[in-house]
Design a protein around this motif. Sequence first.
Motif, PDB file in Angstrom:
ATOM      1  N   GLY A 112      12.486   7.872 -12.784  1.00 53.04           N
ATOM      2  CA  GLY A 112      13.332   6.989 -11.998  1.00 53.04           C
ATOM      3  C   GLY A 112      12.663   6.480 -10.738  1.00 53.04           C
ATOM      4  N   ILE A 113      11.666   7.201 -10.259  1.00 52.09           N
ATOM      5  CA  ILE A 113      10.884   6.738  -9.108  1.00 52.09           C
ATOM      6  C   ILE A 113       9.763   5.819  -9.562  1.00 52.09           C
ATOM      7  CG2 ILE A 113       9.347   7.470  -7.233  1.00 52.09           C
ATOM      8  CD1 ILE A 113      10.987  10.068  -7.097  1.00 52.09           C
ATOM      9  N   SER A 114       9.206   6.108 -10.723  1.00 47.95           N
ATOM     10  CA  SER A 114       8.072   5.339 -11.241  1.00 47.95           C
ATOM     11  C   SER A 114       8.423   3.877 -11.492  1.00 47.95           C
ATOM     12  CB  SER A 114       7.563   5.981 -12.539  1.00 47.95           C
ATOM     13  OG  SER A 114       6.530   5.210 -13.113  1.00 47.95           O
ATOM     14  N   ALA A 115       9.490   3.646 -12.243  1.00 43.75           N
ATOM     15  CA  ALA A 115       9.843   2.271 -12.625  1.00 43.75           C
ATOM     16  C   ALA A 115      10.077   1.349 -11.424  1.00 43.75           C
ATOM     17  CB  ALA A 115      11.060   2.293 -13.546  1.00 43.75           C
ATOM     18  N   PRO A 116      10.909   1.738 -10.445  1.00 40.39           N
ATOM     19  CA  PRO A 116      11.116   0.838  -9.306  1.00 40.39           C
ATOM     20  C   PRO A 116       9.868   0.678  -8.438  1.00 40.39           C
ATOM     21  CG  PRO A 116      12.190   2.939  -8.890  1.00 40.39           C
ATOM     22  CD  PRO A 116      11.774   2.931 -10.331  1.00 40.39           C
ATOM     23  N   SER A 117       9.005   1.683  -8.437  1.00 34.39           N
ATOM     24  CA  SER A 117       7.763   1.569  -7.666  1.00 34.39           C
ATOM     25  C   SER A 117       6.856   0.501  -8.271  1.00 34.39           C
ATOM     26  CB  SER A 117       7.044   2.922  -7.620  1.00 34.39           C
ATOM     27  OG  SER A 117       7.815   3.887  -6.932  1.00 34.39           O
ATOM     28  N   TRP A 118       6.723   0.514  -9.598  1.00 29.46           N
ATOM     29  CA  TRP A 118       5.914  -0.514 -10.256  1.00 29.46           C
ATOM     30  C   TRP A 118       6.556  -1.888 -10.099  1.00 29.46           C
ATOM     31  CZ3 TRP A 118       1.064  -0.103 -11.837  1.00 29.46           C
ATOM     32  CH2 TRP A 118       0.546   1.170 -12.082  1.00 29.46           C
ATOM     33  N   LEU A 119       7.888  -1.947 -10.211  1.00 30.40           N
ATOM     34  CA  LEU A 119       8.589  -3.217 -10.035  1.00 30.40           C
ATOM     35  C   LEU A 119       8.402  -3.749  -8.620  1.00 30.40           C
ATOM     36  CD1 LEU A 119      10.591  -5.420 -10.906  1.00 30.40           C
ATOM     37  CD2 LEU A 119      12.446  -3.867 -10.278  1.00 30.40           C
ATOM     38  N   LEU A 166       0.829  -1.208   0.000  1.00 28.48           N
ATOM     39  CA  LEU A 166       0.000   0.000   0.000  1.00 28.48           C
ATOM     40  C   LEU A 166       0.865   1.259   0.000  1.00 28.48           C
ATOM     41  CD1 LEU A 166      -2.859  -0.978   2.482  1.00 28.48           C
ATOM     42  CD2 LEU A 166      -3.088  -0.505   0.036  1.00 28.48           C
ATOM     43  N   THR A 167       1.956   1.217   0.744  1.00 34.37           N
ATOM     44  CA  THR A 167       2.876   2.368   0.776  1.00 34.37           C
ATOM     45  C   THR A 167       3.463   2.619  -0.605  1.00 34.37           C
ATOM     46  OG1 THR A 167       3.452   1.904   3.084  1.00 34.37           O
ATOM     47  CG2 THR A 167       4.949   3.316   1.835  1.00 34.37           C
ATOM     48  N   VAL A 168       3.919   1.549  -1.253  1.00 33.80           N
ATOM     49  CA  VAL A 168       4.510   1.676  -2.592  1.00 33.80           C
ATOM     50  C   VAL A 168       3.474   2.182  -3.592  1.00 33.80           C
ATOM     51  CG1 VAL A 168       5.527   0.392  -4.508  1.00 33.80           C
ATOM     52  CG2 VAL A 168       6.281  -0.063  -2.178  1.00 33.80           C
ATOM     53  N   VAL A 169       2.250   1.666  -3.495  1.00 34.66           N
ATOM     54  CA  VAL A 169       1.195   2.107  -4.412  1.00 34.66           C
ATOM     55  C   VAL A 169       0.864   3.583  -4.186  1.00 34.66           C
ATOM     56  CG1 VAL A 169      -1.229   1.791  -5.059  1.00 34.66           C
ATOM     57  CG2 VAL A 169       0.236  -0.197  -4.717  1.00 34.66           C
ATOM     58  N   CYS A 170       0.881   4.020  -2.940  1.00 32.34           N
ATOM     59  CA  CYS A 170       0.668   5.444  -2.652  1.00 32.34           C
ATOM     60  C   CYS A 170       1.775   6.293  -3.274  1.00 32.34           C
ATOM     61  CB  CYS A 170       0.617   5.677  -1.139  1.00 32.34           C
ATOM     62  SG  CYS A 170      -0.895   5.131  -0.334  1.00 32.34           S
ATOM     63  N   VAL A 171       3.023   5.814  -3.163  1.00 31.98           N
ATOM     64  CA  VAL A 171       4.151   6.536  -3.745  1.00 31.98           C
ATOM     65  C   VAL A 171       4.012   6.622  -5.255  1.00 31.98           C
ATOM     66  CG1 VAL A 171       6.643   6.479  -4.172  1.00 31.98           C
ATOM     67  CG2 VAL A 171       5.762   5.996  -1.885  1.00 31.98           C
ATOM     68  N   LEU A 172       3.701   5.501  -5.910  1.00 33.76           N
ATOM     69  CA  LEU A 172       3.611   5.534  -7.368  1.00 33.76           C
ATOM     70  C   LEU A 172       2.399   6.331  -7.842  1.00 33.76           C
ATOM     71  CD1 LEU A 172       1.344   3.389  -8.719  1.00 33.76           C
ATOM     72  CD2 LEU A 172       2.966   1.720  -7.866  1.00 33.76           C
ATOM     73  N   THR A 173       1.339   6.384  -7.022  1.00 37.70           N
ATOM     74  CA  THR A 173       0.179   7.203  -7.382  1.00 37.70           C
ATOM     75  C   THR A 173       0.522   8.685  -7.302  1.00 37.70           C
ATOM     76  OG1 THR A 173      -1.373   5.514  -6.577  1.00 37.70           O
ATOM     77  CG2 THR A 173      -2.213   7.750  -6.824  1.00 37.70           C
ATOM     78  N   LEU A 174       1.148   9.101  -6.208  1.00 35.83           N
ATOM     79  CA  LEU A 174       1.565  10.501  -6.066  1.00 35.83           C
ATOM     80  C   LEU A 174       2.602  10.868  -7.122  1.00 35.83           C
ATOM     81  CD1 LEU A 174       1.833  10.755  -2.177  1.00 35.83           C
ATOM     82  CD2 LEU A 174       0.051  11.722  -3.645  1.00 35.83           C
ATOM     83  N   ASN A 175       3.509   9.925  -7.404  1.00 35.21           N
ATOM     84  CA  ASN A 175       4.519  10.158  -8.436  1.00 35.21           C
ATOM     85  C   ASN A 175       3.860  10.275  -9.810  1.00 35.21           C
ATOM     86  OD1 ASN A 175       7.555  10.123  -9.018  1.00 35.21           O
ATOM     87  ND2 ASN A 175       6.788   8.588 -10.449  1.00 35.21           N
ATOM     88  N   GLY A 176       2.816   9.475 -10.020  1.00 32.31           N
ATOM     89  CA  GLY A 176       2.083   9.550 -11.280  1.00 32.31           C
ATOM     90  C   GLY A 176       1.403  10.894 -11.463  1.00 32.31           C
ATOM     91  N   ILE A 177       0.868  11.448 -10.375  1.00 32.26           N
ATOM     92  CA  ILE A 177       0.258  12.778 -10.438  1.00 32.26           C
ATOM     93  C   ILE A 177       1.306  13.819 -10.794  1.00 32.26           C
ATOM     94  CG2 ILE A 177      -0.888  14.576  -9.081  1.00 32.26           C
ATOM     95  CD1 ILE A 177      -2.223  12.310  -7.477  1.00 32.26           C
TER      96      ILE A 177
END
Length: 202
Positions: free
Chosen positions: A127-134, A87-98
């Motif tokens: 660079g934050i997006s790719a590792p978050s999805w991985l 959930l933490t990672v998904v929150c990060v990638l969501t905010l990063n996506g915004i």
Amino acid sequence: MQTFAIVRLLLLFIHVMAFAVALGCVLREDAKLLSAQPVDPISLRAAARLVRFALVILWASGAALIVLDTGGAVLQVADNPKLLAKLTVVCVLTLNGIALHCLAFPALCGEARFGRYGASLAAALGGISAPSWLSATLLGIARGQAKGLDYADFMVAYGGIAAIALTFALTVVRPRIVRKLAMGSRWFDARLHGSADLPRLL
């Protein structure tokens, strides 16, 4: 009981399919940043819309799965380190996506100017997006391997992956983005006029 199993299976299928679509779009656009062609705003905008839609489906189906699995007692998530980390990672990638949608994509498409920081911004957010999805993928498929690990262990691993990816993005991807942005207008002028002599990166 059978109805519950069927509903959960359908939700899980929707969740996995939405994740696959989003991950595929992200990896495709990331690969294009390393290609020899300049940034394609049309493809980038289409991918952004698709990923945004997939994220909405991911959040909705994921929340429904959590409610079903916990019987409505969602506070039980705090007792599940792997799920809490996901959930933490998904929150990060969501905010990063915004941030990508509001800052990086306009810079890449030539709709916003950030001076010499535009390429760095796009590279860093990518660079934050790719590792978050991985990391979200690994946390989703990890089962027995995750036993005995606590939340801090997952976050340290995620931080290490993100640091490596961010370093790569700023040292390798950023220079290519700079060149892509510099030749973007020539690329689309040639493309619109059907020229076969399209500019390429050196």
